[in-house]
Motif scaffolding. Structure first.
Motif, PDB file in Angstrom:
ATOM      1  N   VAL A 121      40.608  14.671  47.095  1.00  0.00           N
ATOM      2  CA  VAL A 121      39.881  13.420  47.358  1.00  0.00           C
ATOM      3  C   VAL A 121      38.430  13.626  46.918  1.00  0.00           C
ATOM      4  N   PRO A 122      38.158  13.547  45.613  1.00  0.00           N
ATOM      5  CA  PRO A 122      36.774  13.692  45.138  1.00  0.00           C
ATOM      6  C   PRO A 122      36.000  12.401  45.336  1.00  0.00           C
ATOM      7  N   ARG A 123      34.812  12.518  45.926  1.00  0.00           N
ATOM      8  CA  ARG A 123      33.986  11.359  46.232  1.00  0.00           C
ATOM      9  C   ARG A 123      32.671  11.458  45.455  1.00  0.00           C
ATOM     10  N   VAL A 124      32.215  10.339  44.900  1.00  0.00           N
ATOM     11  CA  VAL A 124      30.932  10.207  44.200  1.00  0.00           C
ATOM     12  C   VAL A 124      30.605  11.481  43.404  1.00  0.00           C
ATOM     13  N   PRO A 214      48.922  18.202  36.860  1.00  0.00           N
ATOM     14  CA  PRO A 214      48.488  17.029  37.631  1.00  0.00           C
ATOM     15  C   PRO A 214      48.713  17.214  39.126  1.00  0.00           C
ATOM     16  N   VAL A 215      47.747  16.703  39.911  1.00  0.00           N
ATOM     17  CA  VAL A 215      47.892  16.599  41.359  1.00  0.00           C
ATOM     18  C   VAL A 215      47.460  15.188  41.751  1.00  0.00           C
ATOM     19  N   PRO A 216      47.961  14.661  42.851  1.00  0.00           N
ATOM     20  CA  PRO A 216      47.510  13.332  43.295  1.00  0.00           C
ATOM     21  C   PRO A 216      46.003  13.327  43.581  1.00  0.00           C
ATOM     22  N   VAL A 217      45.345  12.261  43.137  1.00  0.00           N
ATOM     23  CA  VAL A 217      43.897  12.143  43.276  1.00  0.00           C
ATOM     24  C   VAL A 217      43.555  10.792  43.907  1.00  0.00           C
ATOM     25  N   LEU A 218      42.764  10.825  44.969  1.00  0.00           N
ATOM     26  CA  LEU A 218      42.155   9.612  45.500  1.00  0.00           C
ATOM     27  C   LEU A 218      40.694   9.632  45.086  1.00  0.00           C
ATOM     28  N   HIS A 219      40.357   8.865  44.051  1.00  0.00           N
ATOM     29  CA  HIS A 219      38.979   8.764  43.582  1.00  0.00           C
ATOM     30  C   HIS A 219      38.221   7.831  44.518  1.00  0.00           C
ATOM     31  N   CYS A 220      37.159   8.321  45.137  1.00  0.00           N
ATOM     32  CA  CYS A 220      36.314   7.492  46.001  1.00  0.00           C
ATOM     33  C   CYS A 220      34.981   7.274  45.288  1.00  0.00           C
ATOM     34  N   VAL A 221      34.805   6.085  44.758  1.00  0.00           N
ATOM     35  CA  VAL A 221      33.709   5.757  43.853  1.00  0.00           C
ATOM     36  C   VAL A 221      32.735   4.816  44.545  1.00  0.00           C
ATOM     37  N   TRP A 223      29.960   1.886  43.723  1.00  0.00           N
ATOM     38  CA  TRP A 223      29.444   1.010  42.651  1.00  0.00           C
ATOM     39  C   TRP A 223      27.961   1.259  42.395  1.00  0.00           C
ATOM     40  N   PHE A 224      27.238   1.781  43.378  1.00  0.00           N
ATOM     41  CA  PHE A 224      25.806   2.037  43.221  1.00  0.00           C
ATOM     42  C   PHE A 224      25.497   3.532  43.153  1.00  0.00           C
ATOM     43  N   ASP A 225      26.521   4.348  42.944  1.00  0.00           N
ATOM     44  CA  ASP A 225      26.331   5.795  42.861  1.00  0.00           C
ATOM     45  C   ASP A 225      25.718   6.173  41.512  1.00  0.00           C
ATOM     46  N   ASN A 226      24.780   7.126  41.524  1.00  0.00           N
ATOM     47  CA  ASN A 226      24.186   7.555  40.259  1.00  0.00           C
ATOM     48  C   ASN A 226      25.135   8.411  39.423  1.00  0.00           C
ATOM     49  N   LEU A 227      26.288   8.789  39.957  1.00  0.00           N
ATOM     50  CA  LEU A 227      27.332   9.435  39.155  1.00  0.00           C
ATOM     51  C   LEU A 227      28.508   8.499  38.893  1.00  0.00           C
ATOM     52  N   GLY A 228      28.329   7.215  39.200  1.00  0.00           N
ATOM     53  CA  GLY A 228      29.441   6.274  39.115  1.00  0.00           C
ATOM     54  C   GLY A 228      30.016   6.117  37.721  1.00  0.00           C
ATOM     55  N   ILE A 229      29.170   6.125  36.702  1.00  0.00           N
ATOM     56  CA  ILE A 229      29.667   5.979  35.331  1.00  0.00           C
ATOM     57  C   ILE A 229      30.596   7.134  34.990  1.00  0.00           C
ATOM     58  N   ALA A 230      30.157   8.353  35.284  1.00  0.00           N
ATOM     59  CA  ALA A 230      30.968   9.527  34.969  1.00  0.00           C
ATOM     60  C   ALA A 230      32.233   9.574  35.811  1.00  0.00           C
ATOM     61  N   HIS A 231      32.131   9.202  37.089  1.00  0.00           N
ATOM     62  CA  HIS A 231      33.321   9.235  37.939  1.00  0.00           C
ATOM     63  C   HIS A 231      34.361   8.226  37.453  1.00  0.00           C
ATOM     64  N   MET A 232      33.938   7.037  37.103  1.00  0.00           N
ATOM     65  CA  MET A 232      34.897   6.048  36.619  1.00  0.00           C
ATOM     66  C   MET A 232      35.498   6.450  35.270  1.00  0.00           C
ATOM     67  N   ARG A 233      34.752   7.207  34.486  1.00  0.00           N
ATOM     68  CA  ARG A 233      35.326   7.719  33.240  1.00  0.00           C
ATOM     69  C   ARG A 233      36.478   8.676  33.536  1.00  0.00           C
ATOM     70  N   ASP A 234      36.335   9.520  34.585  1.00  0.00           N
ATOM     71  CA  ASP A 234      37.447  10.384  34.994  1.00  0.00           C
ATOM     72  C   ASP A 234      38.657   9.548  35.388  1.00  0.00           C
ATOM     73  N   TYR A 235      38.418   8.532  36.215  1.00  0.00           N
ATOM     74  CA  TYR A 235      39.543   7.718  36.673  1.00  0.00           C
ATOM     75  C   TYR A 235      40.242   7.005  35.516  1.00  0.00           C
ATOM     76  N   THR A 236      39.475   6.354  34.666  1.00  0.00           N
ATOM     77  CA  THR A 236      40.100   5.586  33.579  1.00  0.00           C
ATOM     78  C   THR A 236      40.784   6.499  32.573  1.00  0.00           C
ATOM     79  N   GLU A 237      40.228   7.684  32.340  1.00  0.00           N
ATOM     80  CA  GLU A 237      40.869   8.630  31.421  1.00  0.00           C
ATOM     81  C   GLU A 237      42.184   9.144  32.001  1.00  0.00           C
TER      82      GLU A 237
END
Length: 534
Positions: A121-124, A214-221, A223-237
């Protein structure tokens, strides 16, 4: 560890001889500090039948070894997982949890491919959040260097302790401000020297997490996080990769890096969880609840995967939504073109965001003055929503361009990625472009929705990712797009020449030009939901 180094580790809720699944966190911020509040987090997990293991990473606080972040975490993660599985209180099943750097240690453990790791469960955070590499990487090519990340490296990654000091970033050369601090404390950060020297850290000595088992991932993102762009890139990839796609889950909330909420912004003494005990308890319920639900499925097996929505996201100013995918299937791409640029150098409303470009070519210029830098949206972007500052004064500066859309009597719901496509040139051989999308209220206040940046080394078209968001522009409000040549003190000012921006004592001013019109259609690209009539 395999080299004999001892890592300080706390274990909560273990009963010898009674095996249970374990939740592991590996942190560099003092496992016993109020900042990470793992005593309170552990209470919530152990009440649900989990053992909690919290560890100071190598070279930090009570752990032995060399202090150099973003290195060695793959092997240390593997060895820690191996140690857990050999304990009588372990059933051999482990999940990992946590924010920021202790999200990165989760990805490092994925890279290690230890068979005990069953869910994270990686967050921000992101897979690539080492300062000087891609901490604020927008996916738009080269980036202006993120000074906040450098200051973090200089303060946190010196030795076992953390050093708090002010850095006078107006000094020239900028590197001298940090050297003054290192001289005062009598030691220095090896990671800082790598950043200034342009030497990248190598975070993984195993496969990149994308290429691991692969392992199950709960991405906790956030919207105002300063790492949000990079985190969403992980999720979408990962959502496109065989094996990984089936086990990707997303929770996206209107939070910043330190878990302040849009609905509470700006924070009051009663809602500030870093200061108020009751606010912290409320925040921790939200913080741990989704992880416990996720681990009940993938560690305990007491719930089924279909009990979890694949995507839970919050629409800012409205509330929670669920979706099978992100962006939601009903979301549509919308382009707004930058028109009337001659008015963009004036005060708000400036130029216009229009549904189609003008036929004729038009342009507007803005200056970059290293002696009069454009102020950042927040002095500390880790706490973006604690203050949630009004940026109207910045919009009205004469060295920024601003374009605004019309106010509507219907809500405009943003739900997905946002990016800008700009046609730009400069009198300098290298220049920076910073873009902020703001919510302009009827009373004139302007507050950040998303932002992005790029370093540009020649004339032409530049695509700047502003990240993903879920945000309602309410009736009577309107969008404002701001373009600037600096963002200080969040980012290292450009040298305006081929000199190192760290070492130059005479950064050069420059003049930038934005082109618009049908031949060079500078535009804002949004993802929106159809009008709901709400």
């Amino acid at each position: 560890m395999r080299d004999g180094v001892l890592l300080a580790t706390d274990v909560y809720g273990a009963v010898p001889g009674e095996p249970a699944p374990t939740v592991l966190a590996r942190v560099p911020y003092d496992k016993n500090s109020r900042y990470v509040f793992f005593d309170k987090i552990a209470e919530r997990f152990t009440a649900c039948g989990y053992v909690v293991v919290v560890q100071d990473v190598r070279g930090k606080f009570r752990s032995e070894g060399r202090t150099l972040g973003w290195t060695g975490e793959v092997d240390d993660g593997y060895d820690t997982l191996e140690w857990i599985t050999r304990q009588s209180w372990s059933d051999g099943i482990v999940g990992m949890f946590g924010d920021s750097y202790y999200g990165f240690t989760q990805w490092s453990a994925v890279s290690s491919q230890h068979p005990a790791l069953r869910a994270i469960v990686p967050r921000v955070t992101s897979t690539s959040n080492a300062p000087g590499i891609a901490t604020y990487d927008s996916g738009s090519g080269r980036q202006p260097l993120w000074l906040e990340g450098t200051t973090y490296q200089a303060q946190v990654w010196v030795d076992n302790d953390t050093y708090e000091f002010d850095v006078d970033l107006t000094r020239r050369p900028v590197a001298a401000a940090y050297e003054e601090a290192f001289a005062a404390i009598g030691k220095r950060s090896a990671g800082f020297d790598l950043i200034v020297g342009g030497i990248p850290l190598a975070p993984y000595n195993g496969p990149h997490p994308y290429d691991a088992r692969p392992v199950p991932v709960l991405h906790c993102v956030g919207w105002f996080d300063n790492l949000g762009i990079a985190h969403m890139r992980d999720y979408t990839e990962l959502a496109t990769r065989p094996g990984w796609a089936a086990v990707q889950y997303l929770i996206a909330d209107t939070i910043d890096h330190e878990n302040y909420f849009l609905e509470d912004a700006p924070a009051t003494p009663e809602t500030d969880h870093l200061a108020d005990a009751a606010a912290l308890e409320r925040m921790l319920d939200f913080y741990t609840g989704p992880a416990i639900e996720f681990f009940d499925v993938f560690l305990k097996g007491t719930a089924q995967p279909d009990s979890l929505p694949r995507v839970r996201w919050k629409l800012g100013h409205v509330g929670w939504r669920t979706s099978a995918v992100w962006p939601p299937l009903e979301a549509e791409a919308v382009e707004l073109y930058l028109t009337e640029p001659a008015a963009a150098t004036g005060t708000t409303p400036g130029g216009k965001l229009a549904p189609s470009p003008s036929d004729a070519p038009e342009s507007a210029e803005w200056r970059y003055d290293p002696d009069d830098l454009v102020p950042s949206a927040a002095a500390d972007t880790f706490l973006q929503l604690r203050d949630h500052v009004d940026e109207r004064r910045t919009l009205d500066r004469d060295d920024v361009l601003v374009f605004t859309g019309p106010a509507s009597d219907q809500p405009l719901d943003l739900a997905g990625p946002v990016h800008a496509v700009l046609h730009v040139e400069s009198t300098a051989p290298t220049f920076d472009v910073f873009v902020r999308l703001l919510d302009l209220a009827p009373n004139g206040t302007a507050r950040l929705i998303v932002r992005g940046c790029a370093q540009v080394d020649g004339p032409g078209e530049v695509r700047i990712a502003l990240g993903h968001t879920g945000y309602r522009v309410r009736p009577g409000y309107r969008l404002a797009l701001m373009i600037a040549g600096s963002d200080f003190p969040n980012h290292l000012p450009n040298s305006g020449s081929m000199e190192s921006p760290w070492l130059t004592t005479t950064p050069k001013a420059s003049l930038q030009k934005l082109h618009t019109g049908s031949a060079r259609p500078s535009r804002l690209c949004l993802t929106v939901l159809p009008e709901s009539g709400e």
